[in-house]
Design a protein around this motif. Sequence first.
Motif, short mmCIF file in Angstrom:
data_model
loop_
_atom_site.label_atom_id
_atom_site.label_comp_id
_atom_site.label_asym_id
_atom_site.label_seq_id
_atom_site.Cartn_x
_atom_site.Cartn_y
_atom_site.Cartn_z
N VAL A 33 46.93 36.77 31.84
CA VAL A 33 46.63 36.47 33.25
C VAL A 33 47.00 37.65 34.15
O VAL A 33 47.24 37.48 35.35
N THR A 36 41.16 32.02 35.46
CA THR A 36 41.38 32.02 34.01
C THR A 36 40.12 31.53 33.30
O THR A 36 39.13 31.16 33.94
N ILE A 96 46.04 30.86 29.70
CA ILE A 96 46.38 30.27 31.00
C ILE A 96 47.89 30.30 31.26
O ILE A 96 48.43 29.42 31.94
#
Lengths: 160, 208
Positions: free
Chosen positions: A60, B112, A41
């Motif tokens: 990401v 995500t 993340i």
Amino acid sequence: MLYNLQVNGAVHQADVDGGTPVLWVLRDILGLTGTKFGCGIAMCGACTVHVDGEARRSCVTPIDFVGGAEIRTIETLGEGKVGSALQQAWRELDVVQCGYCQPGQLMSAAALLAANVQPTDADIDAVMSGNICRCGTYGRIRAGIKRAAQILASAGEVAK
Amino acid sequence: MTRDFLHAVASLAVLCTVVPGVIALNVVSSTADQTAATDVQQPAHERSVALFLDAARVIESPRCMNCHPATRSPTQGEAMRLHTPPIDAGSEGHGPLGLNCNTCHGSENVSTIGIDIASIPGHPHWMLAPASMSWQGKTPGEICRQIKDLTRNGGRTLEQIHEHMAKDSLVGWAWNPGDGREPAPGSQEAFGILVGEWIATGAACPEG
Ligand code: FES
Ligand code: FES
């Protein structure tokens, strides 16, 4: 979809979904396992690579966003002048503890030195704050970056 | 965009008005109400202030405020806590050399595997607002005067402000903020109508 990727100076093919993060293409398809997974993340920096010379969190970054850009990973960082100076500094100062975060630390440090050849403590903290080290090697990382800057300066190198 | 057009837009907003200050964020779906007639009779200044206060519901949403912080560091989340990792966006608003916004923020939102952070927000022009456009900690009146002040609004005329609020896709991100984020109230279309009506009624600012 079949992607032709520029990785570490060579063209590699990967047949993956466009949303697949670059991290997993590197590790699972191309076998370049130097780039690490930490959080997924954008919080830890372990997965940092360079895309066209700039630091990117590969966890990401969907492969579809990369196009024909040049990806560089820790495996070939030492081939450049900045990477080689960082390796020398890291060895001299014994920066590494367990080592897990270090590929990401080095990629971020290289991006910093490429943009700023003589970073101050504040410059280093501002950039390296995005890379977490569970072993707490922050002091040595900062010293390592300054030492690499010295090595480059004494060799008359412009960081590139 | 001409004033005539803004007036036409204003009429549409007024038709959809229910109560001043609680209007056009629902403008597209809201039904006309018999109280619209009384709104038309409201003094223009009062109506203009009410329109700005309604638009301020968008302006004060975390989706906008997080990148218009009081300092040069962005905030994040609904609680507008300090951005992690800590970032000083610098005078240009793109982050320090070596760790620019694009290190993490791509050209679009990216989902995500996370739960607390379900997506990383993205846009081709992702950046922090200039220091002169800092909004956090300010009252709606202060923000209103700031938005109109050519020395603090990037030299934009009211027409350009309307264009920016109504059309700019970075502003539009507030209604398409990615998984795990509450969009700004209403829609960009409704926000644009509100801002257009505010300008057409004199762009008056709340006291305070
Ligand atoms: S794994 Fe990408 S930032 Fe942590
Ligand atoms: S050296 Fe162990 S996590 Fe950094």
